[in-house]
Design an enzyme around this catalytic site. Structure first.
Site, mmCIF file in Angstrom:
data_model
loop_
_atom_site.group_PDB
_atom_site.id
_atom_site.type_symbol
_atom_site.label_atom_id
_atom_site.label_comp_id
_atom_site.label_asym_id
_atom_site.label_seq_id
_atom_site.Cartn_x
_atom_site.Cartn_y
_atom_site.Cartn_z
ATOM 1 C CB SER A 1 39.089 14.285 54.791
ATOM 2 O OG SER A 1 39.062 15.512 55.300
ATOM 3 C CE LYS B 1 35.953 16.951 56.973
ATOM 4 N NZ LYS B 1 36.650 17.730 56.045
ATOM 5 C CB SER C 1 39.966 18.594 55.772
ATOM 6 O OG SER C 1 38.914 18.808 54.601
#
EC number: 3.4.16.4
Length: 472
Positions: A168, A111, A108
């Site tokens: 997240s 992101k 993640s």
């Protein structure tokens, strides 16, 4: 003239070529003297003497030598990671590097690129934080960390961005990507283009979230099987762009908990346990770190646990990245080691103050100016991140002027060249370098015709005197 030739012969001038040159010079001198003596109006100003400016390298002590603290080796930290990086974002200096260029799945931390692009487009006015996003099928079917969006749900960009940055949320991330670019795959093209612009050398994005391709809804998977990868160095570079271009990033990343919907029974929890504010939270206070205000966690089976962290102490911000740690707690333990290494052993120090003169290049000669010697200074200071207490007397300055000659008028602050400062601390592998402009410290006003004439006459007779003196 005959007398001069006779004298030359007596002096032993035997070369015909030498005689010709001397005759030519003498004739030219007489003619020029007649022009100066009998001309009523100075129609032509004689050329002034020129000084050729050259490249100079000087070594100038920047500070008194002090006892430097010994920096521990990176090996002594006992890092349990696949890779790690520590940088200072203003200078871009790398303070710690363990396999930093190794391309790995970032989970993640992907992101961060989605965050950067969305925030940048809002900053440019192409979108607004209160724009309404309608959730589509792809986002609604996205798995993993999520806020359980349903197809047709409507939320603002800011609401979805908050869920992405602090919790997240994969579904919120996909919803934003589709709203910005029309489809997630189109948004991924934007991500990869942005990575090239930033100079990320290993990064490749397959989606907006960092999920493995097989974990994406099948209908929306890319044709390529090339998974998302990114090195720790590239992750740090991406984080540098975030904190530099969007310094208000932490209004999202420091939110400890927040309900996405009022009806939700449980709030979203910030997955960054190291936030300084967590020092009073029972479950997280063991991880709380002074100055920590971001940035992004990551975890998948392939990536292990990752974390890009950033903290500020005494006005100095550092960015750390750890990848491939054993579990979510380990990523914070390893991050503490990395950040402590930076804050405990390094300091930001101004090596050169603004408006400094450079030894050996204090002036330039400016043709046709009232004052032909114009002082030069640097246009800004030079800061380096160096080991605490390091001796900076080995600093070197290399001057490169943009022209060989300069002619008045010149305004104060005119750039006439550059100075490149370089320094390498004892016991370090990295040579530090920064280039600043060299500018005029005062106006170079053009002299009037009379002053130029007098200067030219003076130069002429000075040259003539020197020529005669050299005959004897």
């Amino acid at each position: 003239m005959r007398g001069a030739l006779k004298a030359l012969k007596l002096k032993g001038f035997k070369s015909t070529t030498t005689k010709r040159k001397f005759i030519t010079k003498t004739v030219a001198s007489v003619l020029l003297l007649n022009m100066l003596c009998f001309s009523l109006v100075p129609a032509i100003v004689l050329a002034e003497g020129e000084g050729t400016q050259t490249e100079a390298t000087t070594t100038k002590p920047a500070a008194a030598k002090t006892a430097a603290s010994k920096i521990p080796s990176v090996d002594s930290l006992g890092l349990k990671v696949k890779s790690a990086i520590l940088i200072e974002p203003v200078s871009g200096q790398v303070l710690l590097n363990v396999n930093g260029d190794l391309a790995l799945p970032p989970a993640s931390m992907t992101k961060m690129m989605t965050e950067y692009i969305v925030a940048d487009l809002v900053k440019k006015g192409q979108f607004a934080w209160d724009d309404i996003v309608t959730v589509r099928k792809n986002a609604a079917q996205t798995v993993g960390s999520r806020i359980f969006l349903a197809e047709g749900d409507q939320h603002t960009i800011e609401e979805l961005y908050t869920a992405m940055a602090m919790a997240s949320a994969n579904d919120a991330t996909v919803a934003l990507a589709e709203h910005i670019a029309g489809s997630e795959l189109a948004f991924v093209d934007m991500m990869n283009e942005e990575a090239k612009r930033m100079g990320m050398t290993t990064a490749h994005f397959a989606n907006s979230t960092g999920l493995d391709i097989n974990d994406m809804p099948k209908e929306f998977q890319p044709d390529s099987t090339e998974e998302t990868v990114m090195s720790a160095m590239d992750a740090a570079l991406l984080a540098k762009y975030i904190v530099t271009d969007h310094p208000d990033f932490n209004r999202f990343t420091t939110i400890q908990s927040k309900k996405f919907r009022e009806r939700d029974k449980q709030p979203m929890i910030n997955l960054n346990y190291m936030l300084e504010a967590n020092k009073s939270v029972t479950n997280f206070k063991q991880f709380a770190y002074e100055g920590m205000d971001g940035l992004k966690t990551g975890h998948t089976a392939n990536a292990g646990s990752c974390f890009t962290g950033t903290a500020v102490r005494n006005g100095v911000r550092l960015i750390s990245v750890v990848m491939g740690t054993a579990d979510e707690k380990a990523r914070f333990v390893e991050t503490r080691k990395v950040l402590d290494y930076g804050f405990n052993n390094f300091e930001t120090k101004q090596i050169v103050a603004p408006k400094t003169t450079v030894e050996g290049s204090e002036f330039i000669t400016v043709k046709k100016a009232k004052d032909t010697q114009i002082p030069l200074v640097t246009d800004q200071g030079v800061d380096f991140v160096i080991p605490k207490g390091a001796d900076t007397s080995s600093l070197e300055a290399k001057v490169t002027l943009s022209e060989e000659t300069f002619t008045a008028p010149l305004k104060q602050g005119t750039k006439v060249g550059t100075v490149t400062y370089s320094y390498q601390a004892d016991g370090t592998d990295q040579a530090l370098e920064k280039t600043v402009n060299l500018i005029t410290a005062q106006d170079a006003e053009k002299a009037n015709w009379f002053k130029l004439l007098m200067r030219a006459i003076g130069d002429f007779f000075g040259d003539l005197f020197n020529g005669i003196k050299n005959l004897f």
